[in-house]
Design an enzyme around this catalytic site. Structure first.
Site, PDB file in Angstrom:
ATOM      1  N   GLY A 113       0.828  -1.211   0.000  1.00  0.00           N
ATOM      2  CA  GLY A 113       0.000   0.000   0.000  1.00  0.00           C
ATOM      3  C   GLY A 113       0.857   1.253   0.000  1.00  0.00           C
ATOM      4  O   GLY A 113       2.087   1.184   0.047  1.00  0.00           O
ATOM      5  N   ASP A 147       9.508   4.820   7.433  1.00  0.00           N
ATOM      6  CA  ASP A 147       9.313   6.117   8.100  1.00  0.00           C
ATOM      7  C   ASP A 147       8.401   7.058   7.325  1.00  0.00           C
ATOM      8  O   ASP A 147       8.161   8.187   7.743  1.00  0.00           O
ATOM      9  CB  ASP A 147      10.676   6.789   8.350  1.00  0.00           C
ATOM     10  CG  ASP A 147      11.448   7.026   7.052  1.00  0.00           C
ATOM     11  OD1 ASP A 147      10.910   6.736   5.959  1.00  0.00           O
ATOM     12  OD2 ASP A 147      12.597   7.495   7.138  1.00  0.00           O
ATOM     13  N   ASP A 280       3.674  -4.764  -7.529  1.00  0.00           N
ATOM     14  CA  ASP A 280       3.122  -3.515  -6.980  1.00  0.00           C
ATOM     15  C   ASP A 280       3.738  -2.293  -7.659  1.00  0.00           C
ATOM     16  O   ASP A 280       3.314  -1.171  -7.414  1.00  0.00           O
ATOM     17  CB  ASP A 280       3.348  -3.447  -5.463  1.00  0.00           C
ATOM     18  CG  ASP A 280       4.798  -3.657  -5.075  1.00  0.00           C
ATOM     19  OD1 ASP A 280       5.363  -4.698  -5.450  1.00  0.00           O
ATOM     20  OD2 ASP A 280       5.382  -2.779  -4.410  1.00  0.00           O
ATOM     21  N   ASP A 290       6.969   4.225 -10.354  1.00  0.00           N
ATOM     22  CA  ASP A 290       7.816   3.937  -9.185  1.00  0.00           C
ATOM     23  C   ASP A 290       9.293   3.834  -9.545  1.00  0.00           C
ATOM     24  O   ASP A 290       9.902   2.764  -9.534  1.00  0.00           O
ATOM     25  CB  ASP A 290       7.349   2.657  -8.465  1.00  0.00           C
ATOM     26  CG  ASP A 290       6.166   2.947  -7.556  1.00  0.00           C
ATOM     27  OD1 ASP A 290       5.598   4.055  -7.654  1.00  0.00           O
ATOM     28  OD2 ASP A 290       5.797   2.085  -6.747  1.00  0.00           O
TER      29      ASP A 290
HETATM   30  P1  AMP Z   1       8.906   0.240  -3.370  1.00  0.00           P
HETATM   31  O1  AMP Z   1       9.894  -0.879  -3.345  1.00  0.00           O
HETATM   32  O2  AMP Z   1       9.520   1.604  -3.226  1.00  0.00           O
HETATM   33  O3  AMP Z   1       7.973   0.154  -4.506  1.00  0.00           O
HETATM   34  O4  AMP Z   1       8.059   0.085  -2.026  1.00  0.00           O
HETATM   35  C1  AMP Z   1       7.415  -1.082  -1.643  1.00  0.00           C
HETATM   36  C2  AMP Z   1       6.478  -0.782  -0.511  1.00  0.00           C
HETATM   37  O5  AMP Z   1       7.187  -0.233   0.605  1.00  0.00           O
HETATM   38  C3  AMP Z   1       5.389   0.207  -0.825  1.00  0.00           C
HETATM   39  O6  AMP Z   1       4.249  -0.193  -0.133  1.00  0.00           O
HETATM   40  C4  AMP Z   1       5.940   1.504  -0.288  1.00  0.00           C
HETATM   41  O7  AMP Z   1       4.935   2.421   0.040  1.00  0.00           O
HETATM   42  C5  AMP Z   1       6.651   1.026   0.946  1.00  0.00           C
HETATM   43  N1  AMP Z   1       7.749   1.916   1.349  1.00  0.00           N
HETATM   44  C6  AMP Z   1       8.934   2.083   0.725  1.00  0.00           C
HETATM   45  N2  AMP Z   1       9.688   2.964   1.398  1.00  0.00           N
HETATM   46  C7  AMP Z   1       8.979   3.374   2.463  1.00  0.00           C
HETATM   47  C8  AMP Z   1       9.194   4.280   3.532  1.00  0.00           C
HETATM   48  N3  AMP Z   1      10.341   4.952   3.658  1.00  0.00           N
HETATM   49  N4  AMP Z   1       8.213   4.434   4.438  1.00  0.00           N
HETATM   50  C9  AMP Z   1       7.059   3.761   4.343  1.00  0.00           C
HETATM   51  N5  AMP Z   1       6.785   2.899   3.363  1.00  0.00           N
HETATM   52  C10 AMP Z   1       7.721   2.703   2.430  1.00  0.00           C
HETATM   53 MG    MG Z   2       6.489   0.906  -5.249  1.00  0.00          MG
END
Ligand code: AMP
Ligand code: MG
Length: 513
Positions: A113, A147, A280, A290
């Site tokens: 999410g 965070d 995702d 992303d």
């Molecule tokens: P990503 O690999 O950047 O596509 O992120 C995968 C999941 O981790 C997604 O649900 C992002 O919203 C969550 N996410 C990544 N970095 C953070 C962060 N610093 N704080 C909160 N959620 C994160």
């Molecule tokens: Mg992502």
């Protein structure tokens, strides 16, 4: 019905006709709706962002503002900064974080999410609604251990990459604004917090559907939402009768297959590696989304892995097409819950390979200046990739300088440590060109219109990040200038067209963002 031409298009830059007649001088004057917010409560959580302390607007994108119908003067107003830094909602918008799930590195990860993103609402434009989303705007119920923040480094990279892809004509989400603050963010070292405002017709991902696997009711709700909003033509059939529910779902899946195949074909032929092709991170509209540890290849290596966290090379350049197909299977299997026959789903998914090859070959045909694609051209292309791989020649310059090879073979041959094998390939290429009717200057012009001179090389992004960290946006500006029209050589910008310096090979980008 020709499905292709009937689908509502993804808005492109205003240069291609997306500009409304009169631009609004203030955010308040935009027409805002909240269709995602109207989905049932299980789809999202309403909550405000956690604003950054003392935010500064580092950059605002006039081109994307114009797509939204916003006058450039609006970008300097205090209320603009307040909205893009999460201090106040988009006027008329209902701020929320959306839930989704997904497969990460091939493994079911369960619920994910918007862990650090907030959807502000959608701006209604003559070319369809465009959603605004903050990224790096604080914790949400989906943050897990995170965070809720994003660092300046990754935010500059996302801001630049989305504009670079748009300039290349590759489907992508866009970026409206980049905000920075002195608030510390803790990664491997202490870094600076930033927020990017992203713009897209939709942020729905394959993982948004996977979240409802085995739950027919919300799955149907989401599917209807996406079809009605983004693929309304799929509801019609030749007789004028509406398509049955299952038929519409299958047609949607087929369209997602087609768009995804084309997007990945575009990635392959500019040497773009996404880096984290988790489900995702796959847009239901076939947009590149992303931007994390992505990379445009400098020296070509077929199994290049741009993400230093990807130790097994799951998302290497040469496996991206297969990974996208695997991801589509994850999406397709979700629809079993709607009672759709497995064979029908398999059928919709099986078009992928042909879709990909048609798009890939067509891209290559244009890149090599060929009038038509012939089956035997596959061998010429294979030999090309082998040549580039063996000599680690620069991806972008090899294609670009090929156009001029009859007038200036030296520049092209200088890209190779063993020019003899490059010369042998050129002989083969010259024989292939012989049968064409296209005059040499016309071929050159056609090739230069599709082979970029400028791409967002890692080291250029790095230099822009280092300047931005000191408050200097000059490098971001310069990069945007060349990347918005990457096919046109610009005087004074020769530096941005050069191959990467040696230190660029030591740059590491990882999932840390
Ligand atoms: P990503 O690999 O950047 O596509 O992120 C995968 C999941 O981790 C997604 O649900 C992002 O919203 C969550 N996410 C990544 N970095 C953070 C962060 N610093 N704080 C909160 N959620 C994160
Ligand atoms: Mg992502």
């Amino acid at each position: 019905m020709n499905i292709d031409s009937d689908l509502s298009p993804v808005p492109s830059s205003p240069a291609s006709g997306g500009r409304p007649a009169r631009l609004a001088a203030r955010l308040e004057d935009l027409q805002v709706a909240n269709s995602y917010a109207e989905l049932p409560p299980a789809f999202h959580t309403f909550l405000p962002p956690q604003p950054l302390k003392a935010p500064r607007l580092l950059h605002a994108n006039e081109e994307v503002a114009a797509m939204l119908g916003l006058d450039p003067s609006a970008l300097g107003a205090p209320e603009f900064l307040e909205v893009v830094s999460g201090q106040r909602p988009l006027p008329g918008g209902r701020t929320l974080a959306a839930v989704y799930s997904g497969h990460q590195f091939g493994i079911w990860a369960g619920q994910l999410g918007d862990g650090r993103a907030h959807l502000l609402g959608e701006v209604l434009t003559p070319h369809g609604p465009l959603e605004l989303q903050l990224k790096g705007s604080g914790r949400t119920p989906y943050s897990r251990m995170g965070d809720g923040r994003a660092v300046l480094r990754s935010s500059v990279r996302e801001y630049l990459a989305s504009e670079a892809m748009a300039g290349l004509g590759i489907p992508t989400t866009r970026a409206l604004a980049l905000v920075v603050s002195d608030e510390p963010v803790y990664r491997e070292t202490v870094e600076t917090a930033a927020i990017v405002t992203r713009v897209s017709p939709s942020f729905v991902r394959f993982g948004s559907f996977e979240h409802w696997a085995g739950k027919p009711e919300p799955l149907q709700t989401l599917t209807d939402y996406v079809i009605d909003r983004h693929f309304p033509a799929l509801r019609e059939v030749a007789s004028g009768e509406p398509a049955g529910t299952q038929q519409a779902v299958l047609r949607m899946l087929r369209e997602v297959v087609r768009r995804t195949a084309r997007m990945v074909a575009d990635w392959q032929t500019v040497g773009f590696c996404h880096g984290v092709m988790n489900t995702d991170n796959m847009s239901i509209l076939g947009l590149t989304i992303d931007y994390g540890p992505y990379g445009f290849m400098d020296r070509f290596q077929a199994n290049h892995v741009c993400n230093h966290s990807d130790t097994h090379g799951r998302y290497a350049w040469n496996v991206q097409p297969a990974v996208a197909h695997w991801n589509l299977y994850r999406l397709g299997s979700v629809f079993l819950a709607l009672g759709i026959e497995e064979d029908a789903l398999r059928d919709a998914l099986s078009g992928y390979q042909e879709d990909f090859l048609i798009a890939y070959h067509d891209n290559l045909r244009r890149k090599f200046g060929l009038e038509v694609w012939r089956a035997e051209d596959e061998e010429l292309v294979d030999a090309w990739w082998r040549l580039l791989h063996e000599q680690r020649a620069d991806f972008t310059l090899a294609f670009r300088l090929l156009a001029d090879v009859e007038r200036e073979p030296r520049c092209f041959l200088d890209l190779f440590s063993e020019p003899e094998s490059a010369r042998a390939w050129l002989d083969r290429y010259a024989r292939r060109l012989k049968g064409q009717t296209l005059a040499e200057p016309d071929r050159r012009a056609a090739m230069n219109a599709v082979n970029p001179l400028y791409v967002l090389r890692n080291h250029l992004a790095q230099e822009a990040i280092e300047a931005a960290a000191k408050g200097d946006v000059g490098e971001i500006e310069a990069l945007l200038t060349v990347l918005r029209n990457p096919f046109e050589a610009r005087e004074g910008f020769e530096y941005y067209a050069q191959a990467a310096p040696e230190w660029a090979e030591r740059l590491e980008v990882s999932c840390s963002s």
